[in-house]
Design an enzyme around this catalytic site. Structure first.
Site, PDB file in Angstrom:
ATOM      1  N   GLU A  13      -7.022   1.840   7.935  1.00  0.00           N
ATOM      2  CA  GLU A  13      -6.294   3.603   6.842  1.00  0.00           C
ATOM      3  C   GLU A  13      -6.608   4.675   7.649  1.00  0.00           C
ATOM      4  O   GLU A  13      -6.111   5.575   8.184  1.00  0.00           O
ATOM      5  CB  GLU A  13      -5.245   3.647   6.212  1.00  0.00           C
ATOM      6  CG  GLU A  13      -4.459   1.909   5.921  1.00  0.00           C
ATOM      7  CD  GLU A  13      -5.571   0.631   4.915  1.00  0.00           C
ATOM      8  OE1 GLU A  13      -6.386   0.990   4.705  1.00  0.00           O
ATOM      9  OE2 GLU A  13      -3.922  -0.006   4.878  1.00  0.00           O
ATOM     10  N   PHE A  52       2.306  -4.360  -8.521  1.00  0.00           N
ATOM     11  CA  PHE A  52       1.440  -4.728  -8.096  1.00  0.00           C
ATOM     12  C   PHE A  52       1.196  -3.536  -6.500  1.00  0.00           C
ATOM     13  O   PHE A  52       2.762  -3.494  -6.287  1.00  0.00           O
ATOM     14  CB  PHE A  52       1.562  -6.095  -6.832  1.00  0.00           C
ATOM     15  CG  PHE A  52       0.521  -6.547  -5.570  1.00  0.00           C
ATOM     16  CD1 PHE A  52      -1.084  -6.463  -6.283  1.00  0.00           C
ATOM     17  CD2 PHE A  52       0.763  -7.073  -4.744  1.00  0.00           C
ATOM     18  CE1 PHE A  52      -1.719  -6.979  -5.326  1.00  0.00           C
ATOM     19  CE2 PHE A  52      -0.173  -7.195  -3.985  1.00  0.00           C
ATOM     20  CZ  PHE A  52      -1.713  -7.051  -3.946  1.00  0.00           C
ATOM     21  N   GLN A  53       0.241  -3.680  -6.190  1.00  0.00           N
ATOM     22  CA  GLN A  53      -0.188  -2.447  -5.080  1.00  0.00           C
ATOM     23  C   GLN A  53       1.059  -1.100  -5.711  1.00  0.00           C
ATOM     24  O   GLN A  53       1.378  -0.283  -4.266  1.00  0.00           O
ATOM     25  CB  GLN A  53       0.250  -3.168  -3.899  1.00  0.00           C
ATOM     26  CG  GLN A  53      -1.515  -4.279  -3.844  1.00  0.00           C
ATOM     27  CD  GLN A  53      -1.122  -4.048  -2.013  1.00  0.00           C
ATOM     28  OE1 GLN A  53      -0.065  -4.386  -1.677  1.00  0.00           O
ATOM     29  NE2 GLN A  53      -2.120  -4.529  -1.656  1.00  0.00           N
ATOM     30  N   LYS A  60      10.209   0.137  -1.204  1.00  0.00           N
ATOM     31  CA  LYS A  60      10.131  -0.685  -0.472  1.00  0.00           C
ATOM     32  C   LYS A  60      11.757  -1.038  -0.306  1.00  0.00           C
ATOM     33  O   LYS A  60      12.145  -1.592   1.440  1.00  0.00           O
ATOM     34  CB  LYS A  60       9.636  -2.303  -1.294  1.00  0.00           C
ATOM     35  CG  LYS A  60       9.971  -3.461   0.049  1.00  0.00           C
ATOM     36  CD  LYS A  60       8.941  -4.635  -0.429  1.00  0.00           C
ATOM     37  CE  LYS A  60       8.398  -5.979   0.192  1.00  0.00           C
ATOM     38  NZ  LYS A  60       7.983  -6.646  -0.012  1.00  0.00           N
TER      39      LYS A  60
END
Ligand SMILES: Cc1ncc(C[n+]2csc(CCOP(=O)(O)OP(=O)(O)O)c2C)c(N)n1
Ligand SMILES: [Mg+2]
Length: 565
Positions: free
Chosen positions: A56, A118-119, A168
């Site tokens: 990234e 998560f993340q 998301k």
């Protein structure tokens, strides 16, 4: 839901991509992951190309390089958590050097934000101090407005990076397609038009000044005001000093040009900054690497400062003539009435003499390649016309000293943050922005190893970037400081091993050339530049060479070491 309402619904992904098309985005740099999978699914057959970098950090520095040479915002997409934290360095770098970016970071679904999902990472918290602005999308239907605002904020006023954090479900869910509203940001109204009274004050100060000097920074380039700067300096015969980031804004062959100022600037430039009685700063932020010890900087000068960002004025140097506005409009206002100066001939002669007597200089040798000679040879071969990106360290300073830029927007370097690992991916972005131009990344052997995985991008796209490693087998700038200020105790600046860069290039399918014989330097460099595809050049140079002259830390700009006349 009625038929009519349904027709006005779209997924977040569709809204997002439509908004990118409206902004005329040419290229996206990014790296996928769980939180952005729905977006990547939409990118699968999207018309704007997406460039997969291998880290990234590579993506965001590429976007910075693209932004610097095109003037348009660079666009980045990364996933949540580690994807997003991997762009923090690049965001800070872009913030410090005023580069426009729009960076989409994935985020966990809004329903689980705050649960250590998560993340999950608090990207708004993490990026608030290192962005011009940031958003977290909370309603799908807000996406088009947010994207429009983000591009506007990134590229207007003082440019900078904007983050859009994308939970998301904001990409997968459908939202209403709203009527397009004009941008309405009452709290964000950059001032472009300079104050006429201050302009008049500056013109008046110019009439009595006997030792005027212009300090021109990157603000001149961002405002596309090189031509106006040149006309203004010539009209009043004012010597011009550039900051590191401002190089290319004023023609180097003009007798008024004194070169770069600051820690590794020219003697003439620094003495002019020291002795001047009128200092006209145009789009520079008086960085400490430029000013040296402030107690000795322009102490007898009336200071005028033209800047788009009012927060810069009087931040470091007390300013008597503040001019908030773009460099272009301010210079146009200054040029409205024709004028001239007659009372500073002595000053001009002094500058000329110093410039001639104390140019950047190094001693040639036949035994090994001098790093300065390699860069001077590159300048000769490319006619000063290549786009040059650099990494950070000695090679960066030698590039600034020995590659005078004839034109604006050909110089891409990490100034404020001084980010090792910047130079090579920035060249990738610059090449995407200017596909027909020769792009050369001048990097150090150490910094290159921080982002060299992006060699894969050269291979993927047969991108003809030329990489010139100034290989001194050292963290050269650190070594130099240890030699000068730490009694030659070379603590961790001379790595015990380094890869065979030619074999490394071969592993990535990239053509490699090693240059070590000074008598073959020009010929081999010429061949490498003529090579039609990507090339990695491992140029072996003398390790002990130091960047000179130098204003040592804590010293004033007038106390340069290493002046040779
Ligand atoms: C990410 C990062 N880490 C550390 C530094 C500190 N630093 C500045 S220059 C330098 C050495 C760079 O070595 P190299 O890339 O070989 O370039 P050279 O100075 O030898 O030309 C280091 C470690 C930095 N600027 N950036
Ligand atoms: Mg090195």
């Amino acid at each position: 839901m009625s038929q009519q309402t349904q027709e006005k619904m779209a997924t977040g992904a569709a809204l997002l991509l439509e908004a990118l098309k409206e902004e005329n985005v040419e290229v996206i740099f990014g790296y996928p992951g769980g939180a952005v999978l729905p977006l990547y699914d939409a990118l699968y057959d999207f018309e704007i190309p997406h460039i997969l970098t291998r880290h990234e950090q590579g993506a965001i520095h590429a976007a910075e390089g693209y932004a610097r040479v095109t003037g348009k915002p660079g666009v980045v997409v990364v996933t949540s958590g580690p994807g997003a934290t991997n762009v923090l360095t690049g965001l800070t770098d872009a913030m410090m050097d005023s580069l426009p970016l729009v960076v989409f970071t994935g985020q966990v679904a809004s329903t689980v934000i705050g649960t250590d999902a998560f993340q999950e990472a608090d990207i708004i918290g993490l990026t608030t101090p290192i962005t011009k602005h940031n958003y977290q999308v909370r309603k799908v239907s807000d996406l088009p407005r947010i994207i429009k605002e983000a591009f506007h904020i990134a590229s207007t006023g003082r440019p900078g990076p904007v983050v859009i954090d994308l939970p998301k479900n904001m990409v997968t869910d459908a939202g209403e397609v709203l009527e397009k509203a004009p941008i309405n940001l009452p709290g964000y109204q950059p001032n472009y038009e300079p104050n006429r009274m201050q302009i008049a004050k500056l013109l008046k100060a110019l009439q009595t000044a006997e030792k005027p000097v212009i300090l021109a920074g990157a603000g001149v380039l961002h405002a596309k005001a090189s031509e106006e700067l040149t006309r203004f300096a010539r009209m009043y015969q004012i010597p011009v000093v550039h900051t590191l980031l401002g190089l290319g804004g004023f023609p180097p062959e003009d007798p008024l040009f004194l070169g770069m100022g600051g820690m590794h600037g020219s003697y003439a430039a620094n003495m002019a900054l020291y002795e001047c009685d009128l200092l006209i700063n145009i789009g520079a932020r008086f960085d400490d690497r430029l000013t040296g010890n402030l107690a000795h900087f322009a102490q007898n000068a009336v200071v005028a400062h033209i800047d788009i960002d009012p927060a810069e004025i009087s931040k470091n140097v007390p300013t008597q003539i503040p001019i908030v506005g773009t460099a272009k409009l301010a210079l146009e206002a200054l040029l409205e009435k024709s004028g001239s100066k007659t009372n500073h001939m002595e000053w001009l002669v002094l500058q000329q003499n110093r410039k001639e007597k104390y140019p950047f200089a190094y001693k040639e040798t036949d035994e090994a390649i001098k790093p300065q000679a390699a860069i001077a040879a590159l300048h000769e071969i490319t006619g000063g016309n290549a786009i040059i990106t650099t990494d950070v360290g000695q090679h960066q300073m030698w590039s600034a000293q020995y590659y005078p830029f004839k034109n604006p927007d050909k110089w891409v370097t990490s100034g404020g943050l001084g980010t090792m690992g910047f130079g090579f991916p920035a060249a990738i972005g610059a090449q995407f922005g200017k596909p027909d131009e020769l792009v050369v990344a001048i990097v150090g052997d150490a910094g290159f190893q921080m982002t060299l995985q992006e060699l894969s991008v050269l291979k993927d796209h047969d991108l003809p970037v030329k990489i010139l490693i100034i290989n001194n087998e050292a963290l050269g700038m650190v070594r130099q400081w240890q030699e000068s200020f730490y009694q030659k105790r070379y603590s961790h600046s001379l790595p015990q091993s380094q890869p065979d860069f030619i074999a490394l290039a071969a592993a990535y399918g990239i053509h490699g050339v090693r240059i070590e014989d000074p008598t073959l330097l020009k010929q081999q460099l010429q061949e490498a530049m003529d090579y039609p595809g990507p090339v990695l050049i491992d140029c072996r140079v003398i390790q002990s060479e130091k960047v000179m002259p130098m204003v040592a830390p804590g010293k004033g700009v007038h106390e340069m070491e290493g002046i040779e006349g």
